[in-house]
Design a protein around this motif. Sequence first.
Motif, short mmCIF file in Angstrom:
data_model
loop_
_atom_site.label_atom_id
_atom_site.label_comp_id
_atom_site.label_asym_id
_atom_site.label_seq_id
_atom_site.Cartn_x
_atom_site.Cartn_y
_atom_site.Cartn_z
N ARG A 78 -39.34 27.96 -50.61
CA ARG A 78 -38.72 29.31 -50.53
C ARG A 78 -38.36 29.26 -49.47
N LEU A 82 -34.05 31.46 -49.29
CA LEU A 82 -34.02 32.57 -48.06
C LEU A 82 -32.97 32.30 -47.00
N HIS A 113 -38.43 40.99 -56.58
CA HIS A 113 -38.76 40.51 -55.74
C HIS A 113 -37.73 39.35 -54.26
N ARG A 116 -38.48 41.77 -51.70
CA ARG A 116 -39.46 41.87 -51.37
C ARG A 116 -40.22 40.36 -50.03
N ILE A 117 -39.83 39.07 -50.24
CA ILE A 117 -39.36 38.44 -49.92
C ILE A 117 -38.93 38.14 -48.77
N ALA A 120 -40.22 40.06 -46.41
CA ALA A 120 -41.35 39.89 -45.44
C ALA A 120 -40.49 38.84 -44.72
N ALA A 121 -40.04 37.80 -44.46
CA ALA A 121 -39.55 36.57 -43.36
C ALA A 121 -38.39 37.01 -42.73
#
Length: 138
Positions: A78, A82, A113, A116-117, A120-121
Amino acid sequence: MNIVDLLSTLLADEIYSRPGSGTDNHARMLRRVQHHIEANLADPLLGPDAIAAAHHMATRTLHKIFSASSLTVAGWIRERRLEACRRDLADPLCAHVGIGQIGVRWGLIDAAHFSRIFRAAFGASPSNYRQDPGALMR
């Protein structure tokens, strides 16, 4: 880009597999797996089971190899995906590529998704980041 990744994986494997390199077997396997992940980030099916199978080991063994690092196997995948997306979103040469396409390019096929991630990151949505990539660096 995949050819460069493949070549770097092959070279790293050659370097780390030489006797007397000062790297123990565990660290050598971790680097080999990490290079494999880097070379296959675009594959949406890339995950612990697929990686373990590609390296002829049990998934549990793969998780043990990563246990000394700060991230799990899935966490490392992940993070690398990202980072690749962040790099593409900031790249003016990729300005014509849709945000969803960038996510898909790096194995994140679900746009919601991905958004969203990414938020968050990095603390901003992919579209906000693309508009002002320097804002996250301030």
